[in-house]
Design a protein around this motif. Structure first.
Motif, mmCIF file in Angstrom:
data_model
loop_
_atom_site.group_PDB
_atom_site.id
_atom_site.type_symbol
_atom_site.label_atom_id
_atom_site.label_comp_id
_atom_site.label_asym_id
_atom_site.label_seq_id
_atom_site.Cartn_x
_atom_site.Cartn_y
_atom_site.Cartn_z
ATOM 1 N N MET A 48 0.824 -1.204 0.000
ATOM 2 C CA MET A 48 0.000 0.000 0.000
ATOM 3 C C MET A 48 0.859 1.256 0.000
ATOM 4 N N PHE A 49 0.516 2.191 -0.883
ATOM 5 C CA PHE A 49 1.092 3.534 -0.876
ATOM 6 C C PHE A 49 -0.040 4.476 -0.488
ATOM 7 N N ASP A 50 -0.055 4.876 0.793
ATOM 8 C CA ASP A 50 -1.165 5.676 1.308
ATOM 9 C C ASP A 50 -0.907 7.164 1.112
ATOM 10 N N GLY A 51 -1.862 7.978 1.570
ATOM 11 C CA GLY A 51 -1.761 9.422 1.394
ATOM 12 C C GLY A 51 -0.462 10.016 1.914
ATOM 13 N N PRO A 52 -0.063 9.711 3.170
ATOM 14 C CA PRO A 52 1.203 10.259 3.660
ATOM 15 C C PRO A 52 2.407 9.845 2.807
#
Length: 197
Positions: A46-50
């Motif tokens: 996962m590459f999240d918002g942060p």
């Protein structure tokens, strides 16, 4: 429910999305889809918002990549399937998500260009059905342009009318949960068909 298989175990599904706020609703939806894919035997990342917020603005004139940019490009290069989630901002998808997708121009010279032959699940959260629809449609157009296959099931959450999360952050709306499961099954089924071919 689709059964897990040895082929599914080898599938890698990459998620991308969210906002500057950790555990935003769009990020939670992407993570829920990834969790369903993992339950079907996939490896997920996962590459999240942060994480997306740490990417510099994409500039094609500067091909040197930061470690964060290189990690995203390499993960997408090795992905068998992809999940992209975004909030709807003024009827379109977020700048964070767009910047990350722009960076994937680095996949253009690959033998498997952009998202070629890969299923892409899409999820949108927005304040109102019109914003949900236009944002989901905009993302589908981008995936088509990048040679990917948007899954038939696209997930749109109207944050004005729907409350899909419980106090613990888990999905409590069964309609949303069914859509998440259906999208994950479509992603995994497509990746296994590709592997078999």
């Amino acid at each position: 429910m689709m059964a897990s298989s040895p082929a599914a175990t080898r599938r890698r599904i990459v998620g991308l999305g969210g906002t500057f706020r950790q555990a935003s609703s769009s990020e939670r939806i992407v993570r829920a889809i990834l969790a369903e894919c993992a339950a079907l035997g996939a490896e997920t990342i996962m590459f999240d918002g942060p994480a997306l917020a740490r990417l510099p603005h994409y500039n094609p004139e500067h091909p040197d990549r930061t470690p964060e940019e290189a990690a995203l490009v390499e993960a997408m290069r090795g992905a068998d399937g992809i999940v992209i989630g975004s909030p709807g901002y003024h009827g379109g998808y977020s700048g964070l998500v767009k910047n990350a997708i722009d960076l994937l121009e680095d996949l253009r010279p690959d033998a498997r260009t952009y998202f070629d032959g890969r299923p892409v699940g899409l999820a949108v959260t927005a304040a109102g059905w019109q914003a949900c629809g236009t944002t989901l449609s905009a993302l589908r157009d981008v995936i088509h342009a990048m040679r990917g296959w948007p899954t038939p099931v696209g997930i749109a959450i109207n944050s004005v009318e729907q409350r899909p999360f419980g106090p613990d952050g888990m999905i409590v709306d069964e309609t949303v949960a069914r859509a998440i499961r259906a999208q994950a099954e479509q992603i995994m089924r497509f990746t296994m068909m590709e592997a078999a071919a």
